[in-house]
Design a protein around this motif. Structure first.
Motif, PDB file in Angstrom:
ATOM      1  N   GLU A  84     -40.682 -28.836 -45.401  1.00  0.00           N
ATOM      2  CA  GLU A  84     -40.701 -27.662 -44.432  1.00  0.00           C
ATOM      3  C   GLU A  84     -39.606 -27.971 -43.339  1.00  0.00           C
ATOM      4  O   GLU A  84     -38.852 -27.001 -42.952  1.00  0.00           O
ATOM      5  CB  GLU A  84     -42.110 -27.149 -44.285  1.00  0.00           C
ATOM      6  N   ASP A  85     -39.739 -29.087 -42.804  1.00  0.00           N
ATOM      7  CA  ASP A  85     -39.010 -29.462 -41.731  1.00  0.00           C
ATOM      8  C   ASP A  85     -37.475 -29.364 -42.024  1.00  0.00           C
ATOM      9  O   ASP A  85     -36.626 -28.938 -41.362  1.00  0.00           O
ATOM     10  CB  ASP A  85     -39.290 -30.937 -41.429  1.00  0.00           C
ATOM     11  N   PHE A  86     -37.260 -30.202 -43.098  1.00  0.00           N
ATOM     12  CA  PHE A  86     -36.064 -30.046 -43.682  1.00  0.00           C
ATOM     13  C   PHE A  86     -35.336 -28.779 -43.976  1.00  0.00           C
ATOM     14  O   PHE A  86     -34.233 -28.155 -43.588  1.00  0.00           O
ATOM     15  CB  PHE A  86     -36.099 -30.840 -44.957  1.00  0.00           C
ATOM     16  N   THR A  87     -36.087 -27.921 -44.655  1.00  0.00           N
ATOM     17  CA  THR A  87     -35.657 -26.524 -45.254  1.00  0.00           C
ATOM     18  C   THR A  87     -35.473 -25.848 -43.885  1.00  0.00           C
ATOM     19  O   THR A  87     -34.277 -25.020 -43.754  1.00  0.00           O
ATOM     20  CB  THR A  87     -36.866 -25.822 -45.877  1.00  0.00           C
ATOM     21  N   ILE A 144     -29.579 -35.265 -44.755  1.00  0.00           N
ATOM     22  CA  ILE A 144     -30.166 -35.866 -45.823  1.00  0.00           C
ATOM     23  C   ILE A 144     -30.620 -37.251 -45.879  1.00  0.00           C
ATOM     24  O   ILE A 144     -31.577 -37.657 -46.336  1.00  0.00           O
ATOM     25  CB  ILE A 144     -29.151 -35.536 -47.230  1.00  0.00           C
ATOM     26  N   ASP A 145     -29.815 -37.996 -45.045  1.00  0.00           N
ATOM     27  CA  ASP A 145     -30.360 -39.474 -44.787  1.00  0.00           C
ATOM     28  C   ASP A 145     -31.500 -39.510 -44.025  1.00  0.00           C
ATOM     29  O   ASP A 145     -32.348 -40.267 -44.543  1.00  0.00           O
ATOM     30  CB  ASP A 145     -29.266 -40.238 -44.083  1.00  0.00           C
ATOM     31  N   TYR A 146     -31.766 -38.958 -43.056  1.00  0.00           N
ATOM     32  CA  TYR A 146     -32.885 -38.913 -42.127  1.00  0.00           C
ATOM     33  C   TYR A 146     -33.963 -38.701 -43.277  1.00  0.00           C
ATOM     34  O   TYR A 146     -35.300 -39.326 -43.016  1.00  0.00           O
ATOM     35  CB  TYR A 146     -32.822 -38.107 -41.036  1.00  0.00           C
ATOM     36  N   PHE A 147     -33.881 -37.540 -43.961  1.00  0.00           N
ATOM     37  CA  PHE A 147     -35.029 -36.998 -44.712  1.00  0.00           C
ATOM     38  C   PHE A 147     -35.342 -37.824 -45.836  1.00  0.00           C
ATOM     39  O   PHE A 147     -36.338 -38.238 -46.263  1.00  0.00           O
ATOM     40  CB  PHE A 147     -34.293 -35.803 -45.250  1.00  0.00           C
ATOM     41  N   LEU A 180     -33.496 -33.768 -55.100  1.00  0.00           N
ATOM     42  CA  LEU A 180     -33.749 -32.895 -54.164  1.00  0.00           C
ATOM     43  C   LEU A 180     -33.189 -31.651 -54.520  1.00  0.00           C
ATOM     44  O   LEU A 180     -31.980 -31.573 -54.639  1.00  0.00           O
ATOM     45  CB  LEU A 180     -33.561 -33.423 -52.773  1.00  0.00           C
ATOM     46  N   TRP A 181     -33.822 -30.536 -54.782  1.00  0.00           N
ATOM     47  CA  TRP A 181     -33.279 -29.046 -55.067  1.00  0.00           C
ATOM     48  C   TRP A 181     -33.433 -28.490 -54.064  1.00  0.00           C
ATOM     49  O   TRP A 181     -34.255 -28.156 -53.314  1.00  0.00           O
ATOM     50  CB  TRP A 181     -33.986 -28.511 -56.348  1.00  0.00           C
ATOM     51  N   GLU A 195     -29.478 -32.779 -55.682  1.00  0.00           N
ATOM     52  CA  GLU A 195     -28.796 -34.070 -55.101  1.00  0.00           C
ATOM     53  C   GLU A 195     -29.756 -35.031 -55.410  1.00  0.00           C
ATOM     54  O   GLU A 195     -30.997 -35.287 -55.034  1.00  0.00           O
ATOM     55  CB  GLU A 195     -28.724 -33.686 -53.706  1.00  0.00           C
ATOM     56  N   LYS A 196     -29.462 -36.134 -56.158  1.00  0.00           N
ATOM     57  CA  LYS A 196     -30.186 -37.273 -56.217  1.00  0.00           C
ATOM     58  C   LYS A 196     -30.472 -38.274 -55.065  1.00  0.00           C
ATOM     59  O   LYS A 196     -29.555 -38.431 -54.190  1.00  0.00           O
ATOM     60  CB  LYS A 196     -29.310 -38.388 -57.444  1.00  0.00           C
ATOM     61  N   LEU A 197     -31.658 -38.192 -54.942  1.00  0.00           N
ATOM     62  CA  LEU A 197     -32.185 -39.011 -53.683  1.00  0.00           C
ATOM     63  C   LEU A 197     -32.330 -40.538 -53.850  1.00  0.00           C
ATOM     64  O   LEU A 197     -32.027 -41.418 -53.317  1.00  0.00           O
ATOM     65  CB  LEU A 197     -33.440 -38.321 -52.900  1.00  0.00           C
ATOM     66  N   PHE A 198     -33.187 -40.599 -54.814  1.00  0.00           N
ATOM     67  CA  PHE A 198     -33.454 -42.058 -55.313  1.00  0.00           C
ATOM     68  C   PHE A 198     -34.045 -42.272 -56.570  1.00  0.00           C
ATOM     69  O   PHE A 198     -34.401 -41.115 -57.435  1.00  0.00           O
ATOM     70  CB  PHE A 198     -34.351 -42.885 -54.044  1.00  0.00           C
ATOM     71  N   GLU A 199     -34.392 -43.420 -57.095  1.00  0.00           N
ATOM     72  CA  GLU A 199     -35.266 -43.520 -58.161  1.00  0.00           C
ATOM     73  C   GLU A 199     -36.403 -44.253 -58.094  1.00  0.00           C
ATOM     74  O   GLU A 199     -36.465 -44.798 -57.119  1.00  0.00           O
ATOM     75  CB  GLU A 199     -34.225 -44.717 -59.038  1.00  0.00           C
ATOM     76  N   TYR A 200     -37.373 -43.809 -58.924  1.00  0.00           N
ATOM     77  CA  TYR A 200     -38.688 -44.463 -58.553  1.00  0.00           C
ATOM     78  C   TYR A 200     -39.431 -45.147 -59.878  1.00  0.00           C
ATOM     79  O   TYR A 200     -38.843 -44.885 -60.804  1.00  0.00           O
ATOM     80  CB  TYR A 200     -39.659 -43.630 -58.074  1.00  0.00           C
TER      81      TYR A 200
END
Ligand SMILES: Nc1nc2c(ncn2[C@@H]2O[C@H](COP(=O)(O)OP(=O)(O)OP(=O)(O)O)[C@@H](O)[C@H]2O)c(=O)[nH]1
Ligand SMILES: [Mg+2]
Length: 402
Positions: free
Chosen positions: A286-289, A387-390, A373-374, A359-364
């Motif tokens: 929500e913050d990010f959006t 995006i980095d902070y997020f 992240l869409w 956007e690919k953020l990471f792998e888990y």
């Protein structure tokens, strides 16, 4: 690496890099500003209000937070919730698996759903009614689950489960109550069994979240008036029963084994009921959006697990999630024929004035499953500003989620 060591690393992701973590429970005695996102000045302010460590932060009551001029209440709420999730994770040292109870009448589709979850499509045709209880270890995206599939034939319902309920109904982390939406002759029987199940859980003082799975919602059937009436009839009956059980959280999800994504979405919902971290993930989305002026965001793993979505409009959310899932399917196909995975995918809608970007953020997990992240937005480029902070905020939560 032992499981213990893995857990330590997951916990460590919440902290700034300068800390040294030997014993897990020591971490709760650290000052709040050892956590990522909390600065030293705020930490000192908190200390003036007798909140000197993470444990004390977790124990603040959300209904009655201290009024600290320098820290906005919404920020403080977020910190308290993160501290609570951390405390729970550390104290439980996270159980080795979650217990999933599959309950419902015979022929409802329970075993088939478990088969789809494990991609065992070929066995579905030859499934026989489950005899008694079938226990099985599932690995759902690296999420260890012990499923208890309670065969629904009447002899088991009447003679087995309710005679020794403590053997079956205790310590469940989640109940999936499966009902066949096409079999309206048996709705009353299904509701009756549902009532018995909730009663027995209540008597055992057990309150796992319950998800009512509206099964056999096949694509061609869903559009018929008959099916819609059936679903309304089920919800009416079940809502009446639910009203008698205020301590239990209940939601609905419809599935068909012919569309795997319906089962994945149902399971994503279910995991959100189980995991307290998901609420924080949605807060962060929500913050990010809002900061990047997007219309909707979703965090989705490459095999379709939706960790969380945020939007102000249900239509935007449906548009984003459905588009993202299909683009991911396409990406999986490309990958399967040997193409490299693109870190970013965009679909433009110039006539409608917006774009959808993943956007690919990471792998888990050990399987290295990519998480994207869409974003649905008039200006998707803005996503790169934050995006980095997020990413830094989300990564530890995703690891805990599973
Ligand atoms: N049309 C349709 N049929 C389904 C679906 N899911 C399961 N079935 C069929 O329903 C029948 C019963 O499925 P099961 O998974 O064995 O049902 P169950 O709930 O495990 O039954 P018990 O083990 O007796 O409790 C099978 O013939 C499945 O092929 C679905 O989504 N759509
Ligand atoms: Mg079965």
């Amino acid at each position: 690496m032992t499981e213990e060591e893995t857990r330590n690393i997951v916990i460590k992701d919440f902290f700034k890099s300068s800390i040294i973590l030997n014993e897990l429970d020591e971490a709760l005695k650290f000052k709040p500003d050892t956590l990522i996102g909390i600065d030293q000045i705020s930490s000192e302010k908190l200390a003036e209000y007798n909140v000197k460590n993470i444990e004390e932060l977790a124990h603040l009551s959300l209904e009655n937070l201290p009024d600290i001029k320098e820290i906005p209440p919404s920020v403080l709420v977020k910190w308290v919730k993160i501290a609570q999730v951390l405390e729970k994770a550390i104290k439980e040292k996270i159980k080795s698996h979650k217990k999933l109870l599959m309950i419902g009448l015979d022929n409802g589709g329970k075993t088939s759903i478990l088969a789809v979850l494990q991609d065992k499509f070929s066995i579905i045709k030859s499934l026989l009614p489950t005899r008694g209880v079938k226990r099985e270890k599932l690995d759902f995206f690296g999420y260890p689950i012990l499923s208890w599939d309670l065969g629904g034939q009447v002899q088991y319902r009447e003679k087995l489960y309710f005679n020794r309920p403590e053997l079956f109904f205790t310590e469940a982390d989640l109940v999936l109550y499966v009902i066949d939406t096409q079999d309206s002759d048996r709705f009353a029987e299904a509701a009756n069994y549902f009532r018995q199940v909730l009663k027995v859980l209540n008597d055992l003082n057990e309150f796992p979240p319950v998800l009512v799975v509206l099964s056999k919602s096949d694509q061609d059937v869903r559009t018929t008036l008959e099916w819609q009436n059936n679903v309304n009839a089920i919800k009416n009956k079940f809502n009446n029963i639910i009203r008698e059980h205020e301590k239990t959280t209940i939601s609905y999800a419809d599935t068909t084994i012919y569309q795997r994504e319906t089962i994945m979405q149902m399971f994503s919902e279910a995991l959100k009921l189980v995991s307290e971290t998901s609420e924080i993930i949605v807060n962060i989305l929500e913050d990010f959006t809002n900061t990047i002026e997007g219309k909707a965001t979703s965090l989705i793993s490459m095999d379709g697990l939706i960790f969380g979505s945020f939007t102000n409009s249900d239509i935007d959310e449906a548009l984003l999630n459905n588009t993202a899932l299909i683009m991911q399917t396409l990406s999986n196909f490309h990958n399967s024929i040997g193409l490299m995975r693109e870190p970013s995918m965009t679909l433009n809608f110039p006539l409608n004035g917006f774009s959808i970007r993943g956007e690919k953020l990471f792998e888990y997990s050990e399987l290295n499953i990519p998480v994207y992240l869409w974003l649905l937005s008039d200006n998707v480029e803005l996503m790169y500003e934050k995006i980095d902070y997020f990413k830094q905020q989300l990564l530890p939560l995703i690891n805990l989620f599973l």
